[in-house]
Design a protein around this motif. Structure first.
Motif, short mmCIF file in Angstrom:
data_model
loop_
_atom_site.label_atom_id
_atom_site.label_comp_id
_atom_site.label_asym_id
_atom_site.label_seq_id
_atom_site.Cartn_x
_atom_site.Cartn_y
_atom_site.Cartn_z
N PRO A 73 6.52 -32.85 22.69
CA PRO A 73 5.12 -32.71 22.28
C PRO A 73 4.59 -31.29 22.28
CG PRO A 73 5.29 -33.71 24.46
CD PRO A 73 6.68 -33.66 23.90
N GLN A 74 5.26 -30.37 23.01
CA GLN A 74 4.74 -29.00 23.12
C GLN A 74 5.31 -28.04 22.08
OE1 GLN A 74 2.36 -28.49 25.16
NE2 GLN A 74 2.50 -30.29 26.48
N VAL A 75 6.38 -28.43 21.40
CA VAL A 75 7.05 -27.50 20.51
C VAL A 75 6.23 -27.29 19.22
CG1 VAL A 75 8.42 -29.15 19.17
CG2 VAL A 75 9.35 -26.88 19.64
N ARG A 76 6.35 -26.12 18.63
CA ARG A 76 5.67 -25.81 17.37
C ARG A 76 6.54 -26.30 16.22
NH1 ARG A 76 0.38 -24.29 16.22
NH2 ARG A 76 0.25 -22.98 14.37
N ILE A 77 5.97 -27.12 15.32
CA ILE A 77 6.72 -27.67 14.18
C ILE A 77 6.08 -27.20 12.88
CG2 ILE A 77 7.50 -29.75 12.99
CD1 ILE A 77 7.53 -31.21 15.62
N ARG A 87 -2.10 -35.64 -0.30
CA ARG A 87 -1.97 -36.78 0.61
C ARG A 87 -0.71 -36.64 1.48
NH1 ARG A 87 -3.24 -42.59 -1.75
NH2 ARG A 87 -5.24 -41.50 -1.87
N LEU A 88 0.37 -36.15 0.89
CA LEU A 88 1.60 -35.94 1.65
C LEU A 88 1.37 -34.89 2.76
CD1 LEU A 88 4.68 -36.11 2.17
CD2 LEU A 88 4.95 -34.33 0.42
N ILE A 89 0.67 -33.83 2.44
CA ILE A 89 0.39 -32.80 3.43
C ILE A 89 -0.38 -33.40 4.60
CG2 ILE A 89 -0.85 -30.63 3.88
CD1 ILE A 89 -0.28 -29.86 0.96
N LEU A 90 -1.39 -34.21 4.31
CA LEU A 90 -2.18 -34.83 5.35
C LEU A 90 -1.33 -35.77 6.20
CD1 LEU A 90 -4.94 -35.22 6.65
CD2 LEU A 90 -5.42 -37.02 4.97
N GLU A 91 -0.49 -36.57 5.56
CA GLU A 91 0.38 -37.49 6.29
C GLU A 91 1.35 -36.72 7.19
OE1 GLU A 91 2.41 -40.40 3.88
OE2 GLU A 91 0.68 -40.63 2.56
N THR A 92 1.88 -35.62 6.68
CA THR A 92 2.83 -34.82 7.46
C THR A 92 2.18 -34.24 8.70
OG1 THR A 92 4.01 -34.26 5.41
CG2 THR A 92 4.46 -32.89 7.33
N LEU A 93 0.96 -33.75 8.54
CA LEU A 93 0.24 -33.22 9.70
C LEU A 93 -0.08 -34.32 10.71
CD1 LEU A 93 -2.17 -30.75 7.87
CD2 LEU A 93 -0.06 -30.20 9.11
N LYS A 94 -0.40 -35.50 10.23
CA LYS A 94 -0.69 -36.62 11.13
C LYS A 94 0.56 -37.05 11.89
CE LYS A 94 -4.65 -38.75 8.79
NZ LYS A 94 -5.14 -39.96 8.06
N GLN A 95 1.72 -36.90 11.28
CA GLN A 95 2.97 -37.31 11.93
C GLN A 95 3.49 -36.28 12.93
OE1 GLN A 95 4.41 -40.35 11.72
NE2 GLN A 95 2.59 -40.85 10.53
N GLY A 96 2.82 -35.12 13.02
CA GLY A 96 3.19 -34.20 14.09
C GLY A 96 3.43 -32.76 13.71
N ALA A 97 3.40 -32.43 12.42
CA ALA A 97 3.59 -31.02 12.02
C ALA A 97 2.35 -30.21 12.38
CB ALA A 97 3.88 -30.92 10.53
N ASP A 98 2.56 -28.96 12.79
CA ASP A 98 1.44 -28.06 13.07
C ASP A 98 0.96 -27.32 11.83
OD1 ASP A 98 1.15 -28.18 16.10
OD2 ASP A 98 3.28 -27.75 15.91
N GLU A 99 1.89 -27.04 10.91
CA GLU A 99 1.54 -26.38 9.65
C GLU A 99 2.43 -26.93 8.55
OE1 GLU A 99 0.75 -22.22 9.35
OE2 GLU A 99 0.76 -21.95 11.53
N PHE A 100 1.95 -26.81 7.32
CA PHE A 100 2.71 -27.24 6.14
C PHE A 100 2.95 -26.03 5.25
CE2 PHE A 100 3.84 -29.27 2.22
CZ PHE A 100 4.35 -30.52 2.57
N ALA A 113 3.02 -17.91 9.14
CA ALA A 113 3.05 -18.93 10.18
C ALA A 113 3.58 -18.37 11.49
CB ALA A 113 3.91 -20.11 9.72
N LEU A 114 4.58 -17.51 11.41
CA LEU A 114 5.15 -16.92 12.62
C LEU A 114 4.19 -15.93 13.26
CD1 LEU A 114 8.86 -16.41 11.52
CD2 LEU A 114 7.93 -18.15 13.06
#
Length: 372
Positions: A73-77, A87-100, A113-114
């Motif tokens: 849970p602490q790692v940056r994704i 909609r895909l971007i929103l779903e990806t962020l909801k599933q745990g990504a920090d940035e797209f 991002a880095l």
């Protein structure tokens, strides 16, 4: 800073790997893994950053992303995919990504991002550290590793507020009775929920003792042992390291796939031996087997248990036969051990001022730090 790349697209993974290298991130070839392996591999590597490249059918990769987020849970994704589907971007962020990040220009997006990650990382210092795993392995039965595991975990819980304890003596685990606990769920039950296991669900499989030790019990029925999987053990250890500053694992005297998973994650491996010919011989065999598995001697410590019995081998004889120095000696005190076991209280709590308890406390203090 350590990075992993999750990708089934080899050319794109190479571009991401090169971009990370340009930014000074450590990401060797072995840290580029397929999507279906990323959750397990991240549990072993403990990266600071994961770049998750969505497949050609992006939504097919979201379950693996969710599993990875639940594991660490602490790692940056950072997710990489097509930016044309909001909609895909929103779903990806909801599933745990920090940035797209844009799949068409991962190099440019990665740079920004880095920079943001480094700024965040600097503000929060180093963030939470992963807990240390101390595994106890007995070359022969009857070495007393369970008694030591129970007491070491109790000492570490007293010092840190709590401590994780995992019983990997499958089918014969004694740790629950040593704490007078009656677990409703075991490691076997956890393994059946591994695909949706997150930190909250993981803690539901633990049972807490008043000392601050949280036990993940071994299955007591032989029929349940088959339900324990390597993946379940790996995930349990990963989540335990996030939850606890220290995790103690009692492994008994077997080297099955499940035990090997714990050994690979262990910071310290305590080889608990008796000073007799059979135990010393088996200790040498275990050390050779661990070497073959790529586990270096720098992570091993020999613990001579039950020192002071008549007609034992001398410590120097055992050291010569094994090819390693004994790091710690625990004196023989069968009466205190039996009294503690029969009362369901860890030895260091039941006989606090006995010489054997003081020795075990010293052993616990010696592993209260990182081996690597």
């Amino acid at each position: 800073m350590r990075a992993l790349i999750a990708s089934s697209d080899h050319p794109l993974a190479q571009r991401v790997q090169a971009a990370l290298a340009d930014q000074g991130l450590d990401c060797p070839a072995g840290h580029v893994v397929p999507l279906d392996s990323i959750a397990d591999r991240s549990g072993l590597v403990h990266p600071d950053l994961i770049v998750f490249v969505l497949p050609d059918e992006p939504r097919a990769g979201l379950p693996a992303l969710r599993e990875t987020r639940n594991t660490l849970p602490q790692v940056r994704i950072l997710a990489v995919g097509p930016t044309t589907d909001a909609r895909l971007i929103l779903e990806t962020l909801k599933q745990g990504a920090d940035e797209f990040l844009d799949r068409q220009n991962p190099e440019g997006d990665l740079f920004g991002a880095l920079e943001r990650y480094r700024s965040l990382h600097a503000r929060r210092d180093t963030g939470p550290k992963g807990g240390r795993v101390v595994a106890l392995l007995s070359p022969s039965g009857g070495s007393g590793s369970s008694t030591l595991a129970a007491s070491i975990s109790a000492v570490l819980a007293q010092e840190h507020g709590d401590c994780g304890l995992i019983d990997l003596r499958l089918g014969v685990g004694d740790l629950a009775s040593m704490f007078d606990l009656r677990p409703v769920r075991t490691l076997a039950d956890l393994c059946e929920h591994v695909t949706r296991l997150d930190q909250s669900l993981f803690e539901q499989f633990l049972v807490r003792h008043a000392s601050g030790v949280w036990l993940l019990a071994a299955p007591s029925q032989a029929s349940d042992v088959a339900r324990v999987t390597c993946k379940g053990v790996r995930r349990a250890l990963t989540l335990a390291r996030v939850r606890f500053a220290h995790v103690v694992v009692d492994m008994g005297n077997l080297l099955t796939g499940e035990q090997i998973e714990a050994l690979w994650q262990a910071d310290w491996i305590l080889l608990v031996l008796r000073l007799d010919y059979t135990s010393v011989r088996n200790t040498r065999r275990i050390i050779d087997a661990l070497t073959d598995l790529g586990i270096g001697r720098d992570r091993l410590r020999l613990v001579a248990n039950g020192l002071g019995q008549r007609r034992q081998l001398e410590v120097e004889q055992a050291e010569a036969a094994v090819g390693m120095k004994v790091a710690h000696r625990v004196p023989y005190d069968a009466a205190s051990v039996h009294a503690a076991v029969n009362s369901g209280v860890p030895l260091v709590l039941h006989r606090r001022f006995r010489k054997i308890s003081r020795s075990i406390k010293s052993l616990a203090h010696s592993v209260n730090g990182a081996a690597r």
